[in-house]
Scaffold this motif. Structure first.
Motif, PDB file in Angstrom:
ATOM      1  N   PHE A  13      45.540  15.816 -43.636  1.00  0.00           N
ATOM      2  CA  PHE A  13      45.744  14.468 -43.117  1.00  0.00           C
ATOM      3  C   PHE A  13      47.169  14.329 -42.581  1.00  0.00           C
ATOM      4  CE2 PHE A  13      46.989  10.084 -43.257  1.00  0.00           C
ATOM      5  CZ  PHE A  13      45.858   9.319 -43.048  1.00  0.00           C
ATOM      6  N   GLY A  14      48.159  14.782 -43.381  1.00  0.00           N
ATOM      7  CA  GLY A  14      49.553  14.652 -42.978  1.00  0.00           C
ATOM      8  C   GLY A  14      49.884  15.441 -41.722  1.00  0.00           C
ATOM      9  N   ALA A  15      49.390  16.681 -41.669  1.00  0.00           N
ATOM     10  CA  ALA A  15      49.668  17.524 -40.502  1.00  0.00           C
ATOM     11  C   ALA A  15      49.022  16.951 -39.251  1.00  0.00           C
ATOM     12  CB  ALA A  15      49.168  18.946 -40.763  1.00  0.00           C
ATOM     13  N   GLU A  16      47.784  16.462 -39.404  1.00  0.00           N
ATOM     14  CA  GLU A  16      47.077  15.896 -38.256  1.00  0.00           C
ATOM     15  C   GLU A  16      47.732  14.594 -37.799  1.00  0.00           C
ATOM     16  OE1 GLU A  16      43.956  16.090 -35.355  1.00  0.00           O
ATOM     17  OE2 GLU A  16      44.957  17.533 -36.685  1.00  0.00           O
ATOM     18  N   LEU A  17      48.197  13.799 -38.756  1.00  0.00           N
ATOM     19  CA  LEU A  17      48.874  12.556 -38.402  1.00  0.00           C
ATOM     20  C   LEU A  17      50.139  12.843 -37.609  1.00  0.00           C
ATOM     21  CD1 LEU A  17      49.383   9.522 -38.554  1.00  0.00           C
ATOM     22  CD2 LEU A  17      50.353   9.871 -40.832  1.00  0.00           C
ATOM     23  N   LYS A  18      50.918  13.816 -38.055  1.00  0.00           N
ATOM     24  CA  LYS A  18      52.148  14.158 -37.331  1.00  0.00           C
ATOM     25  C   LYS A  18      51.832  14.636 -35.916  1.00  0.00           C
ATOM     26  CE  LYS A  18      56.277  17.071 -37.549  1.00  0.00           C
ATOM     27  NZ  LYS A  18      57.021  18.105 -38.306  1.00  0.00           N
ATOM     28  N   ARG A  19      50.805  15.474 -35.793  1.00  0.00           N
ATOM     29  CA  ARG A  19      50.441  16.012 -34.467  1.00  0.00           C
ATOM     30  C   ARG A  19      50.017  14.889 -33.536  1.00  0.00           C
ATOM     31  NH1 ARG A  19      46.147  17.819 -31.514  1.00  0.00           N
ATOM     32  NH2 ARG A  19      44.589  17.216 -33.073  1.00  0.00           N
ATOM     33  N   ARG A  20      49.136  14.018 -34.011  1.00  0.00           N
ATOM     34  CA  ARG A  20      48.620  12.933 -33.169  1.00  0.00           C
ATOM     35  C   ARG A  20      49.723  11.918 -32.851  1.00  0.00           C
ATOM     36  NH1 ARG A  20      42.870  12.546 -32.528  1.00  0.00           N
ATOM     37  NH2 ARG A  20      41.981  14.478 -33.369  1.00  0.00           N
ATOM     38  N   GLN A  53      46.093   5.441 -47.642  1.00  0.00           N
ATOM     39  CA  GLN A  53      45.159   4.381 -48.010  1.00  0.00           C
ATOM     40  C   GLN A  53      44.216   4.080 -46.857  1.00  0.00           C
ATOM     41  OE1 GLN A  53      48.808   2.462 -48.303  1.00  0.00           O
ATOM     42  NE2 GLN A  53      49.054   4.407 -49.342  1.00  0.00           N
ATOM     43  N   GLY A  54      43.014   3.658 -47.195  1.00  0.00           N
ATOM     44  CA  GLY A  54      41.997   3.428 -46.178  1.00  0.00           C
ATOM     45  C   GLY A  54      42.372   2.396 -45.149  1.00  0.00           C
ATOM     46  N   ASP A  55      42.995   1.275 -45.572  1.00  0.00           N
ATOM     47  CA  ASP A  55      43.321   0.230 -44.611  1.00  0.00           C
ATOM     48  C   ASP A  55      44.413   0.684 -43.646  1.00  0.00           C
ATOM     49  OD1 ASP A  55      45.163   0.288 -46.695  1.00  0.00           O
ATOM     50  OD2 ASP A  55      45.598  -1.860 -46.580  1.00  0.00           O
ATOM     51  N   VAL A  56      45.384   1.453 -44.171  1.00  0.00           N
ATOM     52  CA  VAL A  56      46.437   1.980 -43.294  1.00  0.00           C
ATOM     53  C   VAL A  56      45.848   3.019 -42.343  1.00  0.00           C
ATOM     54  CG1 VAL A  56      48.647   3.190 -43.183  1.00  0.00           C
ATOM     55  CG2 VAL A  56      48.216   1.546 -45.016  1.00  0.00           C
ATOM     56  N   ALA A  57      44.968   3.877 -42.871  1.00  0.00           N
ATOM     57  CA  ALA A  57      44.331   4.891 -42.033  1.00  0.00           C
ATOM     58  C   ALA A  57      43.552   4.240 -40.890  1.00  0.00           C
ATOM     59  CB  ALA A  57      43.406   5.762 -42.881  1.00  0.00           C
ATOM     60  N   PHE A  70      41.086   9.371 -39.159  1.00  0.00           N
ATOM     61  CA  PHE A  70      41.909   9.234 -40.365  1.00  0.00           C
ATOM     62  C   PHE A  70      41.204   8.396 -41.433  1.00  0.00           C
ATOM     63  CE2 PHE A  70      45.129  10.192 -37.078  1.00  0.00           C
ATOM     64  CZ  PHE A  70      45.608  11.371 -37.634  1.00  0.00           C
ATOM     65  N   GLU A  71      40.463   7.394 -41.007  1.00  0.00           N
ATOM     66  CA  GLU A  71      39.686   6.622 -41.977  1.00  0.00           C
ATOM     67  C   GLU A  71      38.605   7.495 -42.608  1.00  0.00           C
ATOM     68  OE1 GLU A  71      37.258   2.393 -42.370  1.00  0.00           O
ATOM     69  OE2 GLU A  71      37.636   3.248 -40.386  1.00  0.00           O
ATOM     70  N   ARG A  72      37.968   8.354 -41.804  1.00  0.00           N
ATOM     71  CA  ARG A  72      36.931   9.246 -42.343  1.00  0.00           C
ATOM     72  C   ARG A  72      37.531  10.258 -43.314  1.00  0.00           C
ATOM     73  NH1 ARG A  72      35.209   9.022 -36.981  1.00  0.00           N
ATOM     74  NH2 ARG A  72      36.035  11.085 -36.501  1.00  0.00           N
ATOM     75  N   LEU A  73      38.716  10.766 -43.005  1.00  0.00           N
ATOM     76  CA  LEU A  73      39.368  11.701 -43.922  1.00  0.00           C
ATOM     77  C   LEU A  73      39.615  11.043 -45.281  1.00  0.00           C
ATOM     78  CD1 LEU A  73      41.978  13.528 -41.661  1.00  0.00           C
ATOM     79  CD2 LEU A  73      40.136  14.601 -42.955  1.00  0.00           C
ATOM     80  N   CYS A  74      40.068   9.790 -45.250  1.00  0.00           N
ATOM     81  CA  CYS A  74      40.306   9.076 -46.503  1.00  0.00           C
ATOM     82  C   CYS A  74      39.017   8.916 -47.292  1.00  0.00           C
ATOM     83  CB  CYS A  74      40.904   7.699 -46.220  1.00  0.00           C
ATOM     84  SG  CYS A  74      42.690   7.700 -46.042  1.00  0.00           S
TER      85      CYS A  74
END
Length: 277
Positions: A13-20, A53-57, A70-74
């Protein structure tokens, strides 16, 4: 999902968030502003320090236009259904904590619970649940206790209200086993335990369940819990107030040796009661 698999999902999740985020041209601060958290929070998500957290995702997906990934990952990979939703984040953080200080006004904390005690508590809170549900919840609590067998186990200091020693959760035999387990951990110098006696008065009742966690790579956090709800607090001013509340409880608690003697006495009383029935 095993702890290792959840951690891998968290890191993904963290790596994908940084990339996106970088592809979209946002800094951590800019993305944080758009999803109503600090830039530091975004950094901690990307470094897998904090569980997303789901709401932040969901807001991240909307901002980065990532079609709900990101919501699905959560929901599918990171959330741990062995724990109540309000406690799942705290459970993840305790595996990373270097120090945990806890106050328990009514029940033995989950980290110290033996299986029989954990089952009694879970059944009491869920009298109509199926066996599969009960087994899953008990397994989750027992697994948490394995943190004390790790080389990197946290420093753990717990204050038990005298209520915890007196209320016969699960019956005398279960209570004897549970209190003897706490004695063993204490004598092995794995945990530090103090008892807050009835004579300390009513301050503890107003405080409620409280846990303080410290980390090598993140600010300290406080967790408070009520019936079917819990709050993870990381505002520095609020955490400082929680730490002061804990210090007051510790000041009123019995010394360690006196606390251990009281726990041993209560265990012996329950053991005698169990053997006479």
């Amino acid at each position: 999902m095993a702890n290792g698999s959840r951690q891998a999902a968290w890191e993904f999740f963290g790596a994908e968030l940084k990339r996106r985020r970088e592809e979209a041209g946002f800094t951590q601060v800019e993305l944080g502003t758009r999803v109503f958290v600090s830039g530091g929070y975004i950094g901690q998500f990307e470094q897998a320090i904090r569980k997303p957290q789901g709401d932040v995702a969901q807001r991240i997906d909307e901002t980065l236009q990532t079609d709900g990934i990101f919501e699905r990952l959560c929901t599918q990979l990171i959330d741990d259904h062995r724990y109540a939703a309000y406690f799942a984040r705290a459970a993840e953080l305790e595996t990373r904590a270097t120090s945990i200080c806890e106050f328990a006004p009514a029940l033995v904390p989950g980290l110290l619970q033996v299986p029989a005690y954990a089952r009694a508590v879970t059944l009491a809170m869920n009298p109509f649940a199926l066996d599969e549900f009960i087994d899953e919840k008990v397994a989750g609590r027992v697994e948490r206790g394995r943190i004390f067998k790790e080389v990197t186990r946290p420093l753990y200091w717990v204050i038990l209200h005298e209520n915890v020693l007196r209320v016969p959760v699960g019956g005398p035999a279960v209570m004897a086993e549970q209190l003897e387990h706490i004695v063993r951990l204490t004598r092995a110098r794995t945990v530090v335990v103090q008892v807050l006696p009835y004579s300390a008065g009513g301050y503890a009742v107003m405080t409620g369940d409280l846990r303080l966690m410290e980390f090598d790579d993140a600010p300290p956090t406080a967790y408070t819990e009520a019936v079917y709800s819990g709050s993870l607090l990381d505002d520095p001013a609020v955490v400082k107030r929680a730490q002061r509340a804990y210090d007051l409880l510790r000041a009123d608690a019995l010394p360690r040796e006196a606390s251990l003697a009281l726990i041993e006495s209560a265990a012996e009383g329950f053991r005698r009661c169990a053997s006479s029935t």
